[in-house]
Motif scaffolding. Structure first.
Motif, PDB file in Angstrom:
ATOM      1  N   GLU A   1     -71.857 -18.774   6.128  1.00 50.16           N
ATOM      2  CA  GLU A   1     -71.240 -19.955   6.722  1.00 50.16           C
ATOM      3  C   GLU A   1     -69.742 -19.716   6.825  1.00 50.16           C
ATOM      4  O   GLU A   1     -69.085 -19.401   5.840  1.00 50.16           O
ATOM      5  CB  GLU A   1     -71.519 -21.195   5.867  1.00 50.16           C
ATOM      6  N   THR A   2     -69.210 -19.850   8.023  1.00 46.93           N
ATOM      7  CA  THR A   2     -67.778 -19.636   8.255  1.00 46.93           C
ATOM      8  C   THR A   2     -67.206 -20.821   9.018  1.00 46.93           C
ATOM      9  O   THR A   2     -67.948 -21.679   9.518  1.00 46.93           O
ATOM     10  CB  THR A   2     -67.529 -18.344   9.065  1.00 46.93           C
ATOM     11  N   ASP A   3     -65.888 -20.863   9.141  1.00 48.95           N
ATOM     12  CA  ASP A   3     -65.240 -21.923   9.912  1.00 48.95           C
ATOM     13  C   ASP A   3     -65.559 -21.810  11.393  1.00 48.95           C
ATOM     14  O   ASP A   3     -65.372 -22.773  12.141  1.00 48.95           O
ATOM     15  CB  ASP A   3     -63.723 -21.872   9.700  1.00 48.95           C
ATOM     16  N   GLU A   4     -66.020 -20.644  11.814  1.00 47.80           N
ATOM     17  CA  GLU A   4     -66.337 -20.425  13.224  1.00 47.80           C
ATOM     18  C   GLU A   4     -67.833 -20.543  13.524  1.00 47.80           C
ATOM     19  O   GLU A   4     -68.266 -20.286  14.640  1.00 47.80           O
ATOM     20  CB  GLU A   4     -65.828 -19.048  13.658  1.00 47.80           C
ATOM     21  N   GLY A   5     -68.623 -20.908  12.509  1.00 44.60           N
ATOM     22  CA  GLY A   5     -70.049 -21.077  12.721  1.00 44.60           C
ATOM     23  C   GLY A   5     -70.878 -20.335  11.692  1.00 44.60           C
ATOM     24  O   GLY A   5     -70.358 -19.728  10.754  1.00 44.60           O
ATOM     25  N   MET A   6     -72.185 -20.391  11.866  1.00 47.11           N
ATOM     26  CA  MET A   6     -73.134 -19.759  10.958  1.00 47.11           C
ATOM     27  C   MET A   6     -73.625 -18.449  11.555  1.00 47.11           C
ATOM     28  O   MET A   6     -73.891 -18.351  12.761  1.00 47.11           O
ATOM     29  CB  MET A   6     -74.328 -20.692  10.758  1.00 47.11           C
ATOM     30  N   TYR A   7     -73.744 -17.422  10.698  1.00 45.63           N
ATOM     31  CA  TYR A   7     -74.229 -16.115  11.133  1.00 45.63           C
ATOM     32  C   TYR A   7     -75.319 -15.629  10.191  1.00 45.63           C
ATOM     33  O   TYR A   7     -75.274 -15.897   8.978  1.00 45.63           O
ATOM     34  CB  TYR A   7     -73.096 -15.087  11.171  1.00 45.63           C
ATOM     35  N   LEU A   8     -76.274 -14.909  10.750  1.00 47.92           N
ATOM     36  CA  LEU A   8     -77.276 -14.219   9.948  1.00 47.92           C
ATOM     37  C   LEU A   8     -76.910 -12.742   9.915  1.00 47.92           C
ATOM     38  O   LEU A   8     -76.779 -12.104  10.959  1.00 47.92           O
ATOM     39  CB  LEU A   8     -78.672 -14.378  10.558  1.00 47.92           C
ATOM     40  N   LEU A   9     -76.743 -12.192   8.726  1.00 43.81           N
ATOM     41  CA  LEU A   9     -76.385 -10.784   8.559  1.00 43.81           C
ATOM     42  C   LEU A   9     -77.654 -10.018   8.214  1.00 43.81           C
ATOM     43  O   LEU A   9     -78.219 -10.165   7.130  1.00 43.81           O
ATOM     44  CB  LEU A   9     -75.331 -10.626   7.471  1.00 43.81           C
ATOM     45  N   VAL A  10     -78.122  -9.222   9.174  1.00 41.00           N
ATOM     46  CA  VAL A  10     -79.374  -8.477   9.046  1.00 41.00           C
ATOM     47  C   VAL A  10     -79.028  -7.046   8.657  1.00 41.00           C
ATOM     48  O   VAL A  10     -78.465  -6.294   9.456  1.00 41.00           O
ATOM     49  CB  VAL A  10     -80.162  -8.497  10.377  1.00 41.00           C
ATOM     50  N   VAL A  11     -79.344  -6.658   7.416  1.00 43.30           N
ATOM     51  CA  VAL A  11     -78.973  -5.342   6.903  1.00 43.30           C
ATOM     52  C   VAL A  11     -80.200  -4.440   6.880  1.00 43.30           C
ATOM     53  O   VAL A  11     -81.218  -4.775   6.276  1.00 43.30           O
ATOM     54  CB  VAL A  11     -78.378  -5.434   5.491  1.00 43.30           C
ATOM     55  N   GLU A  12     -80.111  -3.284   7.539  1.00 45.19           N
ATOM     56  CA  GLU A  12     -81.181  -2.307   7.577  1.00 45.19           C
ATOM     57  C   GLU A  12     -80.685  -0.984   6.995  1.00 45.19           C
ATOM     58  O   GLU A  12     -79.683  -0.435   7.446  1.00 45.19           O
ATOM     59  CB  GLU A  12     -81.646  -2.081   9.020  1.00 45.19           C
ATOM     60  N   SER A  13     -81.375  -0.483   5.979  1.00 42.59           N
ATOM     61  CA  SER A  13     -81.089   0.827   5.407  1.00 42.59           C
ATOM     62  C   SER A  13     -81.907   1.867   6.162  1.00 42.59           C
ATOM     63  O   SER A  13     -83.119   1.736   6.295  1.00 42.59           O
ATOM     64  CB  SER A  13     -81.452   0.835   3.921  1.00 42.59           C
ATOM     65  N   GLN A  14     -81.233   2.910   6.675  1.00 43.27           N
ATOM     66  CA  GLN A  14     -81.909   3.867   7.548  1.00 43.27           C
ATOM     67  C   GLN A  14     -81.672   5.284   7.055  1.00 43.27           C
ATOM     68  O   GLN A  14     -80.535   5.747   6.997  1.00 43.27           O
ATOM     69  CB  GLN A  14     -81.404   3.712   8.977  1.00 43.27           C
ATOM     70  N   GLY A  15     -82.745   5.982   6.693  1.00 46.80           N
ATOM     71  CA  GLY A  15     -82.606   7.344   6.199  1.00 46.80           C
ATOM     72  C   GLY A  15     -82.554   8.385   7.303  1.00 46.80           C
ATOM     73  O   GLY A  15     -81.887   9.403   7.174  1.00 46.80           O
ATOM     74  N   LYS A  16     -83.281   8.138   8.404  1.00 46.75           N
ATOM     75  CA  LYS A  16     -83.322   9.086   9.512  1.00 46.75           C
ATOM     76  C   LYS A  16     -83.616   8.341  10.804  1.00 46.75           C
ATOM     77  O   LYS A  16     -83.958   7.150  10.797  1.00 46.75           O
ATOM     78  CB  LYS A  16     -84.398  10.148   9.265  1.00 46.75           C
ATOM     79  N   ALA A  17     -83.478   9.036  11.922  1.00 40.74           N
ATOM     80  CA  ALA A  17     -83.766   8.429  13.216  1.00 40.74           C
ATOM     81  C   ALA A  17     -85.239   8.020  13.285  1.00 40.74           C
ATOM     82  O   ALA A  17     -86.112   8.745  12.809  1.00 40.74           O
ATOM     83  CB  ALA A  17     -83.437   9.410  14.339  1.00 40.74           C
ATOM     84  N   ASP A  18     -85.477   6.854  13.852  1.00 38.89           N
ATOM     85  CA  ASP A  18     -86.840   6.329  13.957  1.00 38.89           C
ATOM     86  C   ASP A  18     -86.928   5.527  15.249  1.00 38.89           C
ATOM     87  O   ASP A  18     -86.413   4.405  15.331  1.00 38.89           O
ATOM     88  CB  ASP A  18     -87.159   5.454  12.745  1.00 38.89           C
ATOM     89  N   ASP A  19     -87.569   6.084  16.257  1.00 33.39           N
ATOM     90  CA  ASP A  19     -87.617   5.440  17.566  1.00 33.39           C
ATOM     91  C   ASP A  19     -88.391   4.126  17.564  1.00 33.39           C
ATOM     92  O   ASP A  19     -88.282   3.348  18.516  1.00 33.39           O
ATOM     93  CB  ASP A  19     -88.219   6.395  18.605  1.00 33.39           C
ATOM     94  N   ARG A  20     -89.161   3.869  16.508  1.00 37.44           N
ATOM     95  CA  ARG A  20     -89.850   2.580  16.426  1.00 37.44           C
ATOM     96  C   ARG A  20     -88.869   1.424  16.307  1.00 37.44           C
ATOM     97  O   ARG A  20     -89.190   0.288  16.661  1.00 37.44           O
ATOM     98  CB  ARG A  20     -90.811   2.576  15.237  1.00 37.44           C
ATOM     99  N   LYS A  21     -87.665   1.711  15.800  1.00 38.22           N
ATOM    100  CA  LYS A  21     -86.661   0.664  15.665  1.00 38.22           C
ATOM    101  C   LYS A  21     -86.212   0.129  17.023  1.00 38.22           C
ATOM    102  O   LYS A  21     -85.667  -0.962  17.128  1.00 38.22           O
ATOM    103  CB  LYS A  21     -85.444   1.198  14.904  1.00 38.22           C
ATOM    104  N   ARG A  22     -86.445   0.911  18.066  1.00 42.17           N
ATOM    105  CA  ARG A  22     -86.100   0.471  19.421  1.00 42.17           C
ATOM    106  C   ARG A  22     -86.835  -0.827  19.771  1.00 42.17           C
ATOM    107  O   ARG A  22     -86.341  -1.638  20.555  1.00 42.17           O
ATOM    108  CB  ARG A  22     -86.453   1.575  20.422  1.00 42.17           C
ATOM    109  N   GLY A  23     -88.010  -1.005  19.184  1.00 40.75           N
ATOM    110  CA  GLY A  23     -88.754  -2.236  19.409  1.00 40.75           C
ATOM    111  C   GLY A  23     -88.571  -3.251  18.306  1.00 40.75           C
ATOM    112  O   GLY A  23     -88.483  -4.461  18.563  1.00 40.75           O
ATOM    113  N   SER A  24     -88.500  -2.788  17.049  1.00 39.76           N
ATOM    114  CA  SER A  24     -88.463  -3.733  15.936  1.00 39.76           C
ATOM    115  C   SER A  24     -87.110  -4.418  15.780  1.00 39.76           C
ATOM    116  O   SER A  24     -87.050  -5.623  15.471  1.00 39.76           O
ATOM    117  CB  SER A  24     -88.858  -3.036  14.628  1.00 39.76           C
ATOM    118  N   TRP A  25     -86.001  -3.710  15.978  1.00 37.61           N
ATOM    119  CA  TRP A  25     -84.692  -4.364  15.812  1.00 37.61           C
ATOM    120  C   TRP A  25     -84.469  -5.486  16.823  1.00 37.61           C
ATOM    121  O   TRP A  25     -84.046  -6.570  16.430  1.00 37.61           O
ATOM    122  CB  TRP A  25     -83.576  -3.321  15.869  1.00 37.61           C
ATOM    123  N   PRO A  26     -84.739  -5.296  18.118  1.00 35.14           N
ATOM    124  CA  PRO A  26     -84.617  -6.431  19.032  1.00 35.14           C
ATOM    125  C   PRO A  26     -85.539  -7.594  18.649  1.00 35.14           C
ATOM    126  O   PRO A  26     -85.163  -8.763  18.781  1.00 35.14           O
ATOM    127  CB  PRO A  26     -85.002  -5.840  20.394  1.00 35.14           C
TER     128      PRO A  26
END
Length: 230
Positions: free
Chosen positions: A62-87
């Motif tokens: 919660e900030t003075d400029e609005g509410m934000y969701l901080l989505v944290v992803e730990s990534q060990g290596k490239a994974d093309d499946r994230k092309r679909g899951s992150w969006p």
């Protein structure tokens, strides 16, 4: 299989949520507004259909400029499946909470950082229907904190530095500075940070050095909270 390093890289932000916004401001130079309050949210994004989807860490700021969701992803290596899951994650979270989601990827690999920083663009070339631009924290932008006084000024950031850079010729100075800085904070927090660093050190020499340093500070290493994290 999710490993200890994967878990530690994102759980540090659950332990100290303010570290994430400091990293955005100081490391990535993103003008993220100062939060009034940060709360951890349920990471399960599964819908009625039996398809399990989970983010690693999810925080609401919660900030003075609005509410934000901080989505944290730990990534060990490239994974093309994230092309679909992150969006999917971002769209689902926006629909559920009706506030802006921000995707942050953290990695120990420079190659993975370069891969993750590439925009994901879905739709017709030149007129994309959806573009996802992750903010990436990795070895090339997380500061190397090898000075004891600097580590004491921001111990969680020094922990993140050790977790990200804990290999190679500079590891000794980073770990020694952090070991000294841990003496300046409360033992409960120190015990958790000790285990986070131990989980992320892939270099056998660096891991042994860290354990030797912590043996000299036996209280942290044997603290019940460190055992719970393990």
């Amino acid at each position: 299989m999710v490993g200890q390093s994967h878990e530690a890289l994102h759980r540090i932000f659950q332990k100290d949520p303010a570290l994430l916004t400091r990293a955005l401001q100081k490391v990535l130079h993103v003008p993220f507004p100062e939060p009034r309050e940060i709360a951890a949210l349920n990471v399960d994004l599964t819908e009625i259909e039996p398809v399990e989807r989970r983010v690693d860490t999810l925080l609401r700021a919660e900030t003075d400029e609005g509410m934000y969701l901080l989505v944290v992803e730990s990534q060990g290596k490239a994974d093309d499946r994230k092309r679909g899951s992150w969006p999917y994650y971002l769209s689902y979270l926006y629909e559920k909470y009706r506030c802006e989601p921000v995707l942050i990827v953290i990695t120990q690999s420079s190659a993975t950082a370069r891969w993750a920083s590439r925009p994901i663009q879905l739709g017709f070339p030149g007129w994309y229907s959806l573009t996802v631009r992750p903010l990436v924290l990795g070895p090339d932008n997380v500061p190397v904190i090898a000075d004891e006084r600097q580590a004491e000024r921001d111990v969680p950031l020094a922990v993140l530095s050790a977790m990200t850079h804990g290999r190679g010729p500079g590891a000794a100075a980073i770990l020694e500075s952090l070991a000294s800085a841990l003496r300046t904070i409360d033992p409960d927090s120190a015990a958790v940070f000790v285990q986070f660093v131990d989980s992320c050190l892939a270099d056998p020499q660096a891991k042994q050095m860290w354990r030797d340093l912590m043996t000299a500070i036996q209280y942290f290493w044997r603290h019940p909270l460190a055992e719970q994290v393990r």
